[in-house]
Structures are given as structure tokens and as C-alpha cells.
Motif scaffolding. Structure first.
Motif, PDB file in Angstrom:
ATOM      1  N   ILE A 154      72.468  49.856  11.501  1.00 48.54           N
ATOM      2  CA  ILE A 154      72.087  48.959  12.519  1.00 48.54           C
ATOM      3  C   ILE A 154      73.856  49.375  12.778  1.00 48.54           C
ATOM      4  CG2 ILE A 154      71.369  47.255  12.704  1.00 48.54           C
ATOM      5  CD1 ILE A 154      70.279  46.275  10.182  1.00 48.54           C
ATOM      6  N   SER A 155      73.640  48.834  14.437  1.00 53.27           N
ATOM      7  CA  SER A 155      74.628  49.162  15.390  1.00 53.27           C
ATOM      8  C   SER A 155      74.279  48.961  16.336  1.00 53.27           C
ATOM      9  CB  SER A 155      75.463  50.468  15.336  1.00 53.27           C
ATOM     10  OG  SER A 155      76.271  50.560  16.304  1.00 53.27           O
ATOM     11  N   HIS A 156      75.495  48.565  17.590  1.00 55.24           N
ATOM     12  CA  HIS A 156      74.981  47.878  18.665  1.00 55.24           C
ATOM     13  C   HIS A 156      76.232  48.333  19.428  1.00 55.24           C
ATOM     14  CE1 HIS A 156      71.635  44.750  18.021  1.00 55.24           C
ATOM     15  NE2 HIS A 156      73.010  44.128  16.980  1.00 55.24           N
ATOM     16  N   ASP A 157      76.916  49.658  19.340  1.00 57.83           N
ATOM     17  CA  ASP A 157      77.706  50.361  20.072  1.00 57.83           C
ATOM     18  C   ASP A 157      77.352  51.349  20.212  1.00 57.83           C
ATOM     19  OD1 ASP A 157      79.710  52.399  20.014  1.00 57.83           O
ATOM     20  OD2 ASP A 157      82.088  51.292  19.055  1.00 57.83           O
ATOM     21  N   ARG A 158      77.150  51.841  21.505  1.00 55.86           N
ATOM     22  CA  ARG A 158      76.585  52.782  22.037  1.00 55.86           C
ATOM     23  C   ARG A 158      76.861  54.344  21.877  1.00 55.86           C
ATOM     24  NH1 ARG A 158      73.204  53.605  26.260  1.00 55.86           N
ATOM     25  NH2 ARG A 158      73.787  50.289  27.091  1.00 55.86           N
ATOM     26  N   ASP A 159      78.559  53.941  21.818  1.00 59.44           N
ATOM     27  CA  ASP A 159      79.142  55.457  21.265  1.00 59.44           C
ATOM     28  C   ASP A 159      79.089  55.871  20.171  1.00 59.44           C
ATOM     29  OD1 ASP A 159      79.755  55.436  24.088  1.00 59.44           O
ATOM     30  OD2 ASP A 159      81.765  56.304  23.874  1.00 59.44           O
ATOM     31  N   PHE A 160      79.081  55.051  18.954  1.00 57.11           N
ATOM     32  CA  PHE A 160      79.311  54.856  17.742  1.00 57.11           C
ATOM     33  C   PHE A 160      77.496  55.411  17.268  1.00 57.11           C
ATOM     34  CE2 PHE A 160      79.181  53.301  13.353  1.00 57.11           C
ATOM     35  CZ  PHE A 160      80.065  53.575  12.781  1.00 57.11           C
ATOM     36  N   LEU A 161      76.548  55.253  17.881  1.00 57.85           N
ATOM     37  CA  LEU A 161      75.222  55.588  17.695  1.00 57.85           C
ATOM     38  C   LEU A 161      75.063  57.176  18.231  1.00 57.85           C
ATOM     39  CD1 LEU A 161      72.833  52.079  18.774  1.00 57.85           C
ATOM     40  CD2 LEU A 161      72.905  53.339  16.718  1.00 57.85           C
ATOM     41  N   ASP A 162      75.727  57.112  19.281  1.00 56.76           N
ATOM     42  CA  ASP A 162      75.354  59.468  20.261  1.00 56.76           C
ATOM     43  C   ASP A 162      75.813  59.977  18.779  1.00 56.76           C
ATOM     44  OD1 ASP A 162      73.539  58.426  21.855  1.00 56.76           O
ATOM     45  OD2 ASP A 162      74.808  58.040  23.164  1.00 56.76           O
ATOM     46  N   ALA A 163      77.392  58.952  18.297  1.00 57.21           N
ATOM     47  CA  ALA A 163      78.088  60.944  17.842  1.00 57.21           C
ATOM     48  C   ALA A 163      77.598  60.856  16.478  1.00 57.21           C
ATOM     49  CB  ALA A 163      80.131  60.024  17.808  1.00 57.21           C
ATOM     50  N   ILE A 164      76.667  60.098  15.965  1.00 49.34           N
ATOM     51  CA  ILE A 164      75.549  59.881  14.836  1.00 49.34           C
ATOM     52  C   ILE A 164      74.866  60.283  14.298  1.00 49.34           C
ATOM     53  CG2 ILE A 164      76.032  58.736  12.217  1.00 49.34           C
ATOM     54  CD1 ILE A 164      78.668  56.986  13.330  1.00 49.34           C
ATOM     55  N   THR A 165      74.349  59.714  15.119  1.00 52.59           N
ATOM     56  CA  THR A 165      72.761  59.475  14.746  1.00 52.59           C
ATOM     57  C   THR A 165      71.796  60.623  14.932  1.00 52.59           C
ATOM     58  OG1 THR A 165      71.505  58.154  16.920  1.00 52.59           O
ATOM     59  CG2 THR A 165      72.042  56.959  14.715  1.00 52.59           C
ATOM     60  N   ASP A 166      70.233  61.314  14.300  1.00 47.72           N
ATOM     61  CA  ASP A 166      69.618  62.247  15.058  1.00 47.72           C
ATOM     62  C   ASP A 166      68.274  61.473  15.342  1.00 47.72           C
ATOM     63  OD1 ASP A 166      69.120  62.060  12.760  1.00 47.72           O
ATOM     64  OD2 ASP A 166      70.242  64.003  11.908  1.00 47.72           O
ATOM     65  N   HIS A 167      68.335  60.500  15.088  1.00 46.92           N
ATOM     66  CA  HIS A 167      66.896  59.948  14.941  1.00 46.92           C
ATOM     67  C   HIS A 167      67.413  58.100  15.289  1.00 46.92           C
ATOM     68  CE1 HIS A 167      65.603  63.786  12.714  1.00 46.92           C
ATOM     69  NE2 HIS A 167      64.487  63.084  13.322  1.00 46.92           N
ATOM     70  N   ILE A 168      66.251  57.373  16.007  1.00 46.11           N
ATOM     71  CA  ILE A 168      65.961  56.141  16.195  1.00 46.11           C
ATOM     72  C   ILE A 168      65.008  55.916  15.960  1.00 46.11           C
ATOM     73  CG2 ILE A 168      66.223  54.025  18.622  1.00 46.11           C
ATOM     74  CD1 ILE A 168      69.565  55.987  17.732  1.00 46.11           C
ATOM     75  N   VAL A 169      65.253  54.412  15.002  1.00 50.83           N
ATOM     76  CA  VAL A 169      63.963  54.130  14.861  1.00 50.83           C
ATOM     77  C   VAL A 169      63.921  52.655  15.225  1.00 50.83           C
ATOM     78  CG1 VAL A 169      63.136  52.128  13.074  1.00 50.83           C
ATOM     79  CG2 VAL A 169      63.813  54.814  12.660  1.00 50.83           C
ATOM     80  N   HIS A 170      63.340  52.509  16.435  1.00 50.52           N
ATOM     81  CA  HIS A 170      63.829  50.779  17.054  1.00 50.52           C
ATOM     82  C   HIS A 170      62.365  50.225  17.364  1.00 50.52           C
ATOM     83  CE1 HIS A 170      64.823  48.944  20.871  1.00 50.52           C
ATOM     84  NE2 HIS A 170      63.686  48.797  21.127  1.00 50.52           N
ATOM     85  N   ILE A 171      62.974  48.768  17.243  1.00 51.63           N
ATOM     86  CA  ILE A 171      61.697  47.760  16.513  1.00 51.63           C
ATOM     87  C   ILE A 171      61.661  47.216  18.184  1.00 51.63           C
ATOM     88  CG2 ILE A 171      61.366  46.111  15.295  1.00 51.63           C
ATOM     89  CD1 ILE A 171      62.487  47.204  13.480  1.00 51.63           C
TER      90      ILE A 171
END
Length: 629
Positions: free
Chosen positions: A202-219
Motif C-alpha cells: 500500500i503506497s501513495h508514492d507513484r514513483d515508488f509503485l512504478d519502480a516496484i509493482t507488476d500488478h495493481i489491485v485498485h479498490i
């Protein structure tokens, strides 16, 4: 494998989400996004077994090691490094068994346990824990200090280090960057990219999410859906859905026009500095980002400052510190209308202290601070959240600023910060950290400053509010000085970077990618200083800086190759996802669409091949860079 089948979770009578069906596979890195209160933390609680789904079925393999960050840290007397080592539960269990076997003089058991300890990495555990602490900002001296001696924010870092120390199968991280500075965020990002297990973040840092994640679960809207790709990919897919709505489209066009006018104005002012070019690229992406946020509950802007003296504020030959300790020597800084300055530098180097001196919160130990006659400072720091009257409402706080204002006007203003209806009259006590931060920002905007001094303004803010703040700051006509670990905010709203390090404040000639490289060089230089035999004892600081500059120049072509390869991977990955979406449409398999299907399949094969080659090129470029370093 984590399997969610028609999951519904409620809190009391309120439905958070329902009919959630998706599977998370081993090794995937999932970003969990959505507005505050939609159920992200409740989903984590379900994964930890702390609550059960109200409907549906959740399953995962037995005996998985699930690690998460503790929210409380007891005031323990044990050392910081021992507390972190406690995160490796298997290691601690083996150590206890070893102690029992030694007391029992059981030689066979001792041999078995020593073999198990080696297999579990027990003999390198102390070094691993030390590296984690160092990466998260702790000095070698702090490793031996008792946990009870650290403040709340540093204890949260200890909890994070303890969770990372666990050799987990599944790692749950809820806003791990909230208590970190930019240096520690970069370290954590690199660590998580290499993490071999399954990550839910869970993060609100877009650069952080972009660099790490390969899927997004959005609620959102009581639904939890999984998207392939990182956060930018998710934004693109969500934007395509939202852009079809006419009302959303009209709002989107207004926001894009604002952003484009800012880009045009900025391009006319400064196009030569590398960080300026980097910022222009970030702003050009804002059109896409705007589409994904058209239904945001936030909408506010800074009114034009009434007066704009030049310079606004001037600091000359200032020593900054506490008591006899000087952290910044002879700092000189002149801030004019339109300046947009980002402060970089290691933790403790003096960034926040510099902002406090500029804001008048603390005096300089030596030197001169000159304020313009019509200077009006808007200062934001985390401690201001604690100064809110918890027994009073958001409306009351604004009424104290402007007793002549009509309640209707104040309510409309607060609505832009998503304080609506009865919320404007509710006491602040039960409000979340994010809601309190939004009110402090609302108070700051209402006061119409001509100089903004912002120290970590995005802590506790969700992605939608961060985006709204970024757009408002781009339109702001006054001057800005900001410290932030949110790299997207820094890229979007600053065009000048200053480095606060080694007791000095000086211009940083580069962008945030260069700063990451600078941090790596500083760390390497520190390690070599601790082991002078590795480099010889007579390298002066001046020579070292020269060597670092030569090294950066030598590595630049390789860094450019890595960036080029990354861009190619991103391009073909986006095309691949687009084609997969088209092939998921059942109508494409109708008889009348045979030719279209054939063309799609052919194009998909070409893109798959191109993506595979791009990934190989990327790996080769990364390997070449690694060898050169």
C-alpha cells in the motif's frame, strides 16, 4: 498463491468491497491502491488472519511465512540490531535450540543445528541486519543503542527493518515510506525490487509503485479489481474508461489546459538545465495522469499573491544548527518570485533546519536573514498537525483566520479538500492523519502566501490528494522551497535542486536519477573511508570529487543505454497489454472478424518478440553498467 473468490469485507454495516475475485501468484509484486477508507488495510488484516471475509472464500498454502510491519514499538532495552534480528524468527528459534543443546551437551543435536543455522544464513545475519539499518538511515553507533532511546519515527524504521529481516514468503507493507527521507526511500525501493517473495504494497508514492509493482489491485466504488502492469499502466487503463464519461471529459480538458499553459510558460523561462528538461518531460505526462484523476474529490488552487517583492527573502553567510553543533556552514540563499527549489541531501544534513530558519521557526547561529516588507510565508511541517484543536471542526479553524467570511464560502472552500456536509462541523479528534494534513494545507492555501516552505507535505496524503496538490503547486505564482521524499512531486513542481550535504548548501547539477547515483557514490566512498587499505590513504576530498565526476562521465553512456532499454520495454509492454485487451473481447472471434483477428494475432506475435528482445537488451545494459561500476 493467494486466491480471492467473491470476497466481501464490511466494517460494521458499511460495505468496503464485494465480489473481489483474483489470484496473486508467487513472486508477484502487487500495489494496493484506492482512497483512504476503501478497505486496503482491512484486506491486509484478512491476510494476517486478524479478520475474516464476510462473504466469499480466501485461501493460501499452509505454512507460508507472512511478514508485516508492526504499528507499535515497545520501549525495549534491547539494542536496535538485536530488535531487527528478532524479525528472523527461524534464526531466533535455532539460536534458542542451540543454547538448549549446549546446556544438554548433545553433540549430535549441536551438529544438526549448526548445519541448519548455516543453511538459514545465521552466520551472515548480523551483517544483513546492519546493512538494513544503514540503508534505512541508522549510523553504526545507533545500532547498539536501546530501542527505547529512539523517537516514534525512528522506531517505525526499526519495525520496517525487522519486517525486511524476516525471510518471508509474503511481505505486507502499508505506507512504508511515510517515515522515511528520500535516501531511505531509494534504498527501500532497490531492496524491494530484488525481494524474491510475494509483495503486497500500500503506497501513495507513484514513483515508488512504478519502480516496484507488476500488478495493481485498485479498490473503488465497492469493487476490488486487478490490473496488469505498474501504477502508470493502471492509470492509463483507468483513464481510458473514465475519458468516455462526458462530464469527466469536460473536467479533464479544463485541467489539461491549466497544465499545458504552465508547461508553455515554464518552457519559455528555462530549458537548459537538465533538471528543467526532466521536469518538462514529467509535466508532458500530466495529460495522461489528469485523465486518471478526473473523478478526484479534491479541487483547489492558490489565489495569486497580492504582492510579490523581489527578492522575497535573503539568507547570507548563515551557520545553522543547535547549541554548539553547526550542521550547515555559511549558507547563502536568495529567493525570488517564481523560484521553485527542491532540497536534497542525506538525513540529518540540515534540510529541515534550513527551512525552519527561512520560516523564522528557529534563528540562525550566525549570519543574516532579510525578509521583504510584504513577505507572507506559508510554512508546512508535520508537527503542525499536532497543533490543530482536536475539539474543534475544520470550519472553526478557518473561521479563526477570517471572522468576516460567510460560512457558505468557507464550506465551498473546504469542499475542495473533501470536507463536505457534516464533516465540516465534526471535531478533529477522530480524524485520520491524512484528514489532518489536508486541513493544515487548506489553512495554508487560504492564507494566500507568496513564499511556500514545505517540509514533507505529502506524508499521510493519498494519491488523489497528492495529484491535486501537485497541480495546484504548478499553477502557484509565488516561490516554493520543498523537502520531499515524493520524487513525482519534486519532478513536477521544482526546477532548481539544492544539495544540503557535508555542512554546505550548493546547487546540484543534475536530476533525481543523478542524485541516486550521487548517493551510491557517497555510500561507496564511506565504505572505502572505513577501509582505507582498499584505496590507499592519501586521496584528498578534492581528488575524490574529481574521481567521482570522472566516474559519472564515464558511466553516462551506460546509464543512457539502460534508460533507453527501459523505455523500449515499457513501450512494448504497453502495446502487448493493449493487444491482450483487444483479444479479450469475445466479438473479435465472430466469423465476420476473421481478418481482424488474424491481423491482431500476427501483430501480437511481433510485439511479443520485440518485448523479449527489449528485455534482453535491458538485462545486458544493466549487466554492462554493473560491471563498469
Amino acid at each position: 498463491m493467494l486466491n480471492f473468490k467473491n470476497i466481501a469485507i464490511r466494517r460494521g454495516s458499511r460495505l468496503l468491497f464485494s465480489e473481489a475475485s483474483f489470484t496473486i501468484h508467487k513472486g508477484q509484486k502487487i500495489g494496493l491502491t484506492g482512497a483512504n477508507g476503501t478497505g486496503k488495510s482491512s484486506l491486509f488484516a484478512m491476510l494476517r488472519g486478524e479478520l475474516h471475509a464476510d462473504e466469499g472464500e480466501f485461501s493460501m498454502p499452509p505454512n507460508l511465512e507472512v511478514a508485516h510491519v508492526a504499528q507499535e514499538t515497545p520501549a525495549l532495552s534491547c539494542s536496535a540490531i538485536d530488535y531487527v534480528l528478532d524479525g528472523d524468527r527461524e534464526l531466533r528459534a535455532l539460536q534458542q535450540q542451540l543454547q538448549a543443546a549446549e546446556q544438554a551437551h548433545d553433540g549430535i543435536k549441536l551438529a544438526e543445528l549448526h548445519a541448519a543455522l548455516e543453511h538459514a544464513g545465521g552466520y551472515t545475519a548480523q551483517a544483513r541486519a546492519s546493512r538494513l539499518l544503514n540503508g534505512l538511515g541508522f549510523s553504526t553507533e545507533q545500532e547498539s543503542r536501546p530501542v527505547s532511546s529512539f523517537s516514534g519515527g525512528w522506531r517505525m524504521r526499526l519495525n520496517l527493518a525487522q519486517a525486511l529481516m524476516c525471510r518471508s514468503d509474503v511481505l505486507l507493507l502499508d505506507e512504508p515510506t511515510n517515515h522515511l527521507d528520500l535516501d531511505a526511500v531509494i534504498y527501500l525501493q532497490d531492496w524491494l525490487v530484488k525481494y524474491p517473495g510475494t509483495l503486497l504494497l500500500i503506497s501513495h508514492d507513484r514513483d515508488f509503485l512504478d519502480a516496484i509493482t507488476d500488478h495493481i489491485v485498485h479498490i473503488e466504488q465497492n469493487r476490488a479489481e486487478i490490473y496488469t502492469g505498474n501504477y502508470s499502466d493502471f492509470e492509463r487503463m483507468r483513464a481510458e474508461k473514465l475519458a468516455q464519461q462526458q462530464t469527466a471529459y469536460e473536467k479533464q480538458q479544463r485541467e489539461i489546459a491549466h497544465i499545458q499553459s504552465f508547461v508553455d510558460r515554464f518552457k519559455a523561462q528555462a530549458t537548459k538545465a537538465r533538471q528543467a528538461q526532466s521536469r518538462i518531460k514529467a509535466l508532458e505526462r500530466m495529460e495522461l495522469i489528469a485523465q486518471a484523476h478526473v473523478d478526484s474529490p479534491f479541487g483547489f488552487s492558490f489565489p495569486p499573491p497580492k504582492k510579490m517583492p523581489n527578492p522575497l527573502i535573503k539568507l547570507e553567510q548563515a551557520d545553522i544548527g543547535y547549541g554548539d553543533k553547526v550542521v550547515v556552514h555559511e549558507a547563502s540563499l536568495s529567493i525570488s518570485p517564481g523560484d521553485r527549489i527542491g532540497l536534497l541531501g542525506p538525513n540529518g544534513a540540515g534540510k529541515s533546519s534550513l527551512i525552519k530558519v527561512l520560516s523564522g521557526q528557529m534563528p540562525a547561529l550566525r549570519g543574516k536573514l532579510t525578509n521583504a516588507q510584504d513577505l507572507h510565508i506559508g510554512y508546512f511541517a508535520q508537527h503542525q498537525l499536532e497543533q490543530l484543536r482536536l475539539d474543534q471542526s475544520p470550519l472553526w479553524h478557518l473561521q479563526q483566520l477570517d471572522k468576516q467570511a460567510l460560512e457558505r464560502d468557507l464550506r465551498n472552500f473546504l469542499g475542495g479538500f473533501d470536507f463536505r456536509g457534516d464533516k465540516v462541523n465534526e471535531p478533529m479528534g477522530p480524524f485520520s492523519g491524512g484528514e489532518k494534513a489536508r486541513l493544515v494545507l487548506a489553512i495554508l492555501v487560504y492564507q494566500n502566501p507568496n513564499l511556500l516552505l514545505l517540509d514533507e507535505p505529502t506524508n499521510h496524503l493519498d494519491l488523489e490528494m497528492r495529484h491535486a496538490l501537485s497541480v495546484a503547486l504548478q499553477e502557484y505564482q509565488g516561490a516554493i522551497v520543498v523537502v520531499s521524499h515524493d520524487r513525482h512531486l519534486l519532478r513536477s513542481v521544482t526546477d532548481q535542486l539544492l544539495l544540503v550535504a557535508e555542512g554546505r548548501v550548493r546547487p546540484f547539477d543534475g536530476d533525481l536519477d543523478d542524485y541516486k547515483q550521487w548517493l551510491a557514490e557517497q555510500k561507496k566512498a564511506g565504505e572505502e573511508a572505513d577501509n582505507p587499505a582498499a584505496i590507499g590513504n592519501n586521496v584528498s576530498r578534492k581528488d575524490q570529487r574529481k574521481q567521482d565526476a570522472e566516474r559519472r562521465q564515464r558511466l553516462k553512456p551506460l546509464l543512457d543505454e539502460v534508460k533507453k532499454a527501459e523505455a523500449a520495454v515499457e513501450k512494448f509492454h504497453g502495446e502487448q497489454q493493449e493487444l491482450e485487451q483487444q483479444l479479450a473481447d469475445p466479438t473479435i472471434y465472430n466469423d465476420e472478424n476473421k481478418d481482424a483477428l488474424k491481423q491482431l494475432l500476427s501483430r501480437k506475435a511481433r510485439v511479443d518478440d520485440a518485448l523479449e528482445q527489449a528485455e534482453l537488451d535491458w538485462m545486458t545494459a544493466e549487466e554492462n553498467l554493473s560491471q563498469a561500476e
